[in-house]
Design a protein around this motif. Sequence first.
Motif, PDB file in Angstrom:
ATOM      1  N   GLU A  72       0.994  -1.121  -0.532  1.00 28.10           N
ATOM      2  CA  GLU A  72      -0.103   0.272  -0.053  1.00 28.10           C
ATOM      3  C   GLU A  72       0.722   1.019  -0.034  1.00 28.10           C
ATOM      4  O   GLU A  72       0.501   1.779  -0.807  1.00 28.10           O
ATOM      5  N   ARG A  73       1.388   0.894   1.107  1.00 27.98           N
ATOM      6  CA  ARG A  73       2.799   2.728   0.803  1.00 27.98           C
ATOM      7  C   ARG A  73       3.678   2.628  -0.361  1.00 27.98           C
ATOM      8  O   ARG A  73       4.012   3.691  -0.847  1.00 27.98           O
TER       9      ARG A  73
ATOM     10  N   ALA B  38      -5.505   5.171  -6.151  1.00 25.33           N
ATOM     11  CA  ALA B  38      -3.697   6.460  -5.878  1.00 25.33           C
ATOM     12  C   ALA B  38      -3.786   7.294  -7.250  1.00 25.33           C
ATOM     13  O   ALA B  38      -3.974   7.536  -8.549  1.00 25.33           O
TER      14      ALA B  38
ATOM     15  N   GLY C  28       1.430   3.888  -3.249  1.00 25.56           N
ATOM     16  CA  GLY C  28       1.152   5.760  -2.888  1.00 25.56           C
ATOM     17  C   GLY C  28       2.595   6.389  -3.362  1.00 25.56           C
ATOM     18  O   GLY C  28       2.491   6.868  -3.998  1.00 25.56           O
ATOM     19  N   ARG C  29       3.973   5.829  -3.274  1.00 24.60           N
ATOM     20  CA  ARG C  29       4.763   6.254  -3.536  1.00 24.60           C
ATOM     21  C   ARG C  29       4.803   6.335  -5.024  1.00 24.60           C
ATOM     22  O   ARG C  29       5.527   7.052  -5.989  1.00 24.60           O
TER      23      ARG C  29
ATOM     24  N   TYR D 177       0.966  -4.813  -7.376  1.00 25.88           N
ATOM     25  CA  TYR D 177       0.773  -4.178  -5.297  1.00 25.88           C
ATOM     26  C   TYR D 177      -0.699  -4.398  -4.353  1.00 25.88           C
ATOM     27  O   TYR D 177      -0.793  -4.331  -3.078  1.00 25.88           O
TER      28      TYR D 177
ATOM     29  N   ARG E  74      -9.085  -1.944   3.632  1.00 28.19           N
ATOM     30  CA  ARG E  74      -9.528  -0.106   3.790  1.00 28.19           C
ATOM     31  C   ARG E  74     -11.008  -0.517   3.686  1.00 28.19           C
ATOM     32  O   ARG E  74     -11.970   0.478   4.513  1.00 28.19           O
TER      33      ARG E  74
ATOM     34  N   GLY F 146       0.675   7.097  -6.934  1.00 34.67           N
ATOM     35  CA  GLY F 146       0.298   8.265  -6.211  1.00 34.67           C
ATOM     36  C   GLY F 146      -0.765   8.280  -5.051  1.00 34.67           C
ATOM     37  O   GLY F 146      -0.651   7.164  -4.393  1.00 34.67           O
ATOM     38  N   GLU F 147      -1.003   9.282  -3.574  1.00 32.88           N
ATOM     39  CA  GLU F 147      -2.047   9.148  -3.014  1.00 32.88           C
ATOM     40  C   GLU F 147      -3.111   7.877  -2.396  1.00 32.88           C
ATOM     41  O   GLU F 147      -3.759   8.512  -3.776  1.00 32.88           O
ATOM     42  N   VAL F 148      -2.690   7.446  -1.575  1.00 32.27           N
ATOM     43  CA  VAL F 148      -3.331   6.048  -1.935  1.00 32.27           C
ATOM     44  C   VAL F 148      -4.837   6.988  -1.057  1.00 32.27           C
ATOM     45  O   VAL F 148      -4.649   7.685   0.420  1.00 32.27           O
ATOM     46  N   ARG F 149      -5.729   6.473  -1.412  1.00 30.77           N
ATOM     47  CA  ARG F 149      -7.355   7.175  -0.806  1.00 30.77           C
ATOM     48  C   ARG F 149      -8.402   6.068  -0.363  1.00 30.77           C
ATOM     49  O   ARG F 149      -8.565   5.919  -2.185  1.00 30.77           O
TER      50      ARG F 149
END
Length: 359
Positions: A162-163, A229, A166-167, A260, A269, A170-173
């Motif tokens: 998950e990290r 992402a 994000g890297r 991923y 989530r 794109g930002e995980v939300r």
Amino acid sequence: MNIDVVRPIDLGETEVKRWRALQQADPLLGNPFLAPEFTLGVDRFRPNVRVAVVTDGPDVVAFFPYEKQAPGIGHPVGFGLTDLQGIIAAPDLDLDARALLKACGLGVWDFDHLLAHQRMFTPYQTVKRVEPIIDLSDGFDVYQEEARKLAPKTHKTIRYKERKLGREVGEVRYTFSSIDPAELGLLMAWKSNQYHRTGRTDRFARPWIVQLMRHFHQSGFGVLSVLYAGENPISMHFGLRNGHVMAGWFPAYDTTFAKYSPGMIGHLRLAEGCAENGVTEIAMGRGGKEFKEWLKSREIPIAEGRVARPSAGAGVHWLRTVPLNKARNAALDNPKLYARADKVLKTYAKARATLTRSK
């Protein structure tokens, strides 16, 4: 007792209210597949849905939703799509199952996800299994810690991916409930592709199922949860909600980001989103997926079998279904056979795709 058979749409407000009361009296009946919304929804698109209303004196004591096919063959409502089935009644209801079928004009009623504790169907259960449950009654943090202890390496790997997502993307939300119909369409497209890749029947090739999904989404009975992402939807889940219970239904993800493990990230989530939005239980459905063993908190017993009365239709139904079900159950109960069958289906899917491209 008296039994009247009606179309779901003909149930009045009093009957629907009583249906809900019977659900609330037995915690195992809280599943969305047993809620009136599910039967009423399927009734919009399937003409043979019926409900047997069982009364004892002035009181309604049971609702039995089913679909009827000629000649006298009955199935649970939405058969093939449902992960829990049964009669909406007290588990110890004193009612003869064959008498119920006779009143419904059925020679046979088969089931594959029946609540096993319903006494009236006990003599007709041939195979017993379990359905895994995620228990969020103590909150997400408590649940996550229990899952981490059960499989620390798996939990660590998922959080690492998950990290990394994000890297690198794109930002995980996460959105617990998306109302965007385009995102629902994307989920169905992903799921269709998955069916084709694995050699399974594409459920979304059936227009009525697509219409049913859209109806549940628009009504709010269906909840579409989306993992992003950056601006990219990565994985989604469409489930049904009845009060504090969520029924897992259709998860899917974009295979572009498969490295991923977006499906696993999405499930964690989803559990977090459910806990934050008043859902204390997620029913994951029967199935041989290994990830459910890691995610589950407990299990509930379910069963498959058939109730039959002497009739020509019941005999034909036996010939068409029972031998096939026995073969399928043998594969489900044997990991080696299951893996072999899964490999055969995927090989078939690849060959079918190659032939399609060559035309």
